[in-house]
Design a protein around this motif. Structure first.
Motif, PDB file in Angstrom:
ATOM      1  N   GLU A  11     -19.239   2.337  -3.287  1.00 36.65           N
ATOM      2  CA  GLU A  11     -19.083   3.477  -4.199  1.00 36.65           C
ATOM      3  C   GLU A  11     -20.373   4.302  -4.267  1.00 36.65           C
ATOM      4  O   GLU A  11     -20.876   4.621  -5.339  1.00 36.65           O
ATOM      5  CB  GLU A  11     -18.698   2.983  -5.599  1.00 36.65           C
ATOM      6  N   LEU A  14     -19.989   7.732  -6.141  1.00 37.20           N
ATOM      7  CA  LEU A  14     -19.830   7.520  -7.583  1.00 37.20           C
ATOM      8  C   LEU A  14     -21.170   7.193  -8.223  1.00 37.20           C
ATOM      9  O   LEU A  14     -21.530   7.761  -9.269  1.00 37.20           O
ATOM     10  CB  LEU A  14     -18.829   6.395  -7.843  1.00 37.20           C
ATOM     11  N   ALA A  17     -23.354  10.301  -8.357  1.00 30.19           N
ATOM     12  CA  ALA A  17     -22.905  11.253  -9.376  1.00 30.19           C
ATOM     13  C   ALA A  17     -23.415  10.873 -10.753  1.00 30.19           C
ATOM     14  O   ALA A  17     -23.924  11.712 -11.511  1.00 30.19           O
ATOM     15  CB  ALA A  17     -21.379  11.330  -9.380  1.00 30.19           C
ATOM     16  N   TRP A  18     -23.306   9.606 -11.083  1.00 30.45           N
ATOM     17  CA  TRP A  18     -23.723   9.187 -12.424  1.00 30.45           C
ATOM     18  C   TRP A  18     -25.233   9.045 -12.543  1.00 30.45           C
ATOM     19  O   TRP A  18     -25.786   9.196 -13.633  1.00 30.45           O
ATOM     20  CB  TRP A  18     -22.996   7.907 -12.822  1.00 30.45           C
ATOM     21  N   SER A 247     -12.067   5.507  -9.315  1.00 32.05           N
ATOM     22  CA  SER A 247     -13.483   5.798  -9.078  1.00 32.05           C
ATOM     23  C   SER A 247     -13.691   7.262  -8.697  1.00 32.05           C
ATOM     24  O   SER A 247     -14.736   7.855  -8.997  1.00 32.05           O
ATOM     25  CB  SER A 247     -14.052   4.885  -7.992  1.00 32.05           C
ATOM     26  N   THR A 251     -16.116   9.850 -10.507  1.00 29.20           N
ATOM     27  CA  THR A 251     -17.092  10.627  -9.746  1.00 29.20           C
ATOM     28  C   THR A 251     -17.068  12.087 -10.192  1.00 29.20           C
ATOM     29  O   THR A 251     -18.119  12.704 -10.425  1.00 29.20           O
ATOM     30  CB  THR A 251     -16.784  10.542  -8.238  1.00 29.20           C
ATOM     31  N   LYS A 333     -13.106   9.317   0.416  1.00 32.37           N
ATOM     32  CA  LYS A 333     -12.614   8.133  -0.289  1.00 32.37           C
ATOM     33  C   LYS A 333     -11.455   7.492   0.464  1.00 32.37           C
ATOM     34  O   LYS A 333     -11.308   6.272   0.455  1.00 32.37           O
ATOM     35  CB  LYS A 333     -12.183   8.515  -1.706  1.00 32.37           C
TER      36      LYS A 333
END
Length: 369
Positions: A11, A14, A17-18, A247, A251, A333
């Motif tokens: 991931e 993801l 992004a965070w 997920s 994202t 993805k």
């Protein structure tokens, strides 16, 4: 620790992004304004489409459609042309996100049926480019097109003068790609394990898909669509919810927070005002590489009155990095989930092809200006 490392590998987008969202929170602490960051319409549409596509895939629809297409396709070049130009033209009417959610799983199934899994990476990369470029041909193809047409009151003739030459050039580039690979008779290995179609579920998902298209066209509230999809799958096919890519939704949420915080940084606003004048298209392309083209359109439209340049720049800006167009994450993805060993090769192919297309189309735009 090993599980964490494995999760990060699986991931990566993801996590990035965070991480960006958390860093931006240092400069813009969480407050009531965060509620406005989330584009719940986009998230709701994505969830609904992923659920419907997962249901149709579980019924074996893509398998059957693939077999039907293979019966009518005589060469590998014809097969790839169909797979690539389907999202190109479809995205003009139903957006690049919808086209990729629909046709990337279809391509994976068809290429496996045709024993052409060696072409999986280049075909999916070109499908992604095709959807991102085809969607720039109409005001409804991309969210930023709708917004910019309304913001700058662009009529149909102004829109077409800006975007039609780029769209035609994009189709020519996609056609040139098809000529690079030597065509060969299409080998097909038929299998006897195709699942029996459940006609009631097929009809149910057909209705839900029609609802998704109505919501894309703003003829159905997204909230009502999400409720309908949830009720339908809970009643008829609960396993679908496990196949939704949660997920991907997370994202998108992380990027929404990051972009929202960027827009509230005064220093960034001052820099944009100073560099944007006369360089709208290039600035839009550059900014899209970092925050994606839809947020770039929203952000830059407050600092320029050249709507046509911003329209071209944000559409071409969908080429480039994986997040330049958020729709590109959908394809990545799918590869990460269905063929994780190919992620590195996919990213290399994706980057090289996007840079090439972007360079050619930007050069053409500069000549036309």
């Amino acid at each position: 620790m090993r599980r964490i490392v494995e999760w990060l590998k699986r991931e990566t987008v993801l996590a990035a992004a965070w991480l960006l969202a958390l860093i931006s929170m240092v400069f813009v602490p969480p407050d009531g304004g965060y509620r406005d960051y989330m584009d719940f319409r986009t998230l709701g549409l994505l969830f609904s489409l992923m659920a419907v596509m997962a249901g149709l895939q579980g019924l074996g629809l893509f398998r059957r459609l693939g077999e039907g297409m293979l019966r009518r396709t005589g060469s590998t070049r014809q097969l790839e042309a169909v797979l690539i130009f389907l999202p190109f033209f479809t995205s003009m009417a139903v957006t690049n996100d919808v086209a990729l959610i629909t046709f990337v799983p279809f391509a994976l199934e068809v290429l496996r049926l045709a024993d052409r899994e060696d072409r999986l990476v280049p075909v999916v990369v070109m499908q992604t480019i095709a959807a991102n470029l085809g969607s720039m041909a109409t005001p409804i193809g991309n969210p930023q097109n709708l917004y910019l047409c309304a913001r700058y009151e662009l009529d149909a003739s102004s829109f077409l003068r800006t975007m039609l030459p780029l769209t035609l050039a994009s189709a020519a580039l996609l056609g040139a790609f098809l000529l690079l690979e030597k065509s060969a008779p299409l080998p097909v290995r038929w299998r006897g394990d195709a699942p029996v179609m459940d006609r009631r579920r097929l009809a149910l998902y057909g209705v839900l898909f029609a609802g998704c298209l109505c919501a894309v066209g703003r003829r159905l509230p997204v909230g009502l669509l999400v409720c309908g999809v949830l009720i339908a799958v809970l009643a008829a096919d609960r396993a679908v919810l496990r196949r939704v890519d949660w997920s991907l939704l997370l994202t998108f949420a992380g990027f929404f927070i990051f972009v929202g915080n960027l827009g509230r940084m005064e220093a960034l606003s001052r820099v944009l005002r100073s560099v944007l004048l006369g360089h709208e298209a290039l600035c839009a392309v550059a900014l899209s590489q970092i925050i994606s083209n839809v947020p770039a359109a929203l952000l830059l439209s407050g600092f320029t009155e050249d709507g046509a340049a911003l329209l071209a720049g944000t559409n071409l800006g969908g080429l480039g990095t994986l997040i330049a167009s958020m729709a590109s994450l959908i394809s990545y993805k799918q590869i990460a989930r269905n063929a994780p060993a190919l992620r590195g090769r996919y990213l290399r192919w994706f980057t090289a092809a996007n840079v090439l297309f972007l360079a050619v189309l930007l050069g053409l735009y500069a000549l036309l200006r």
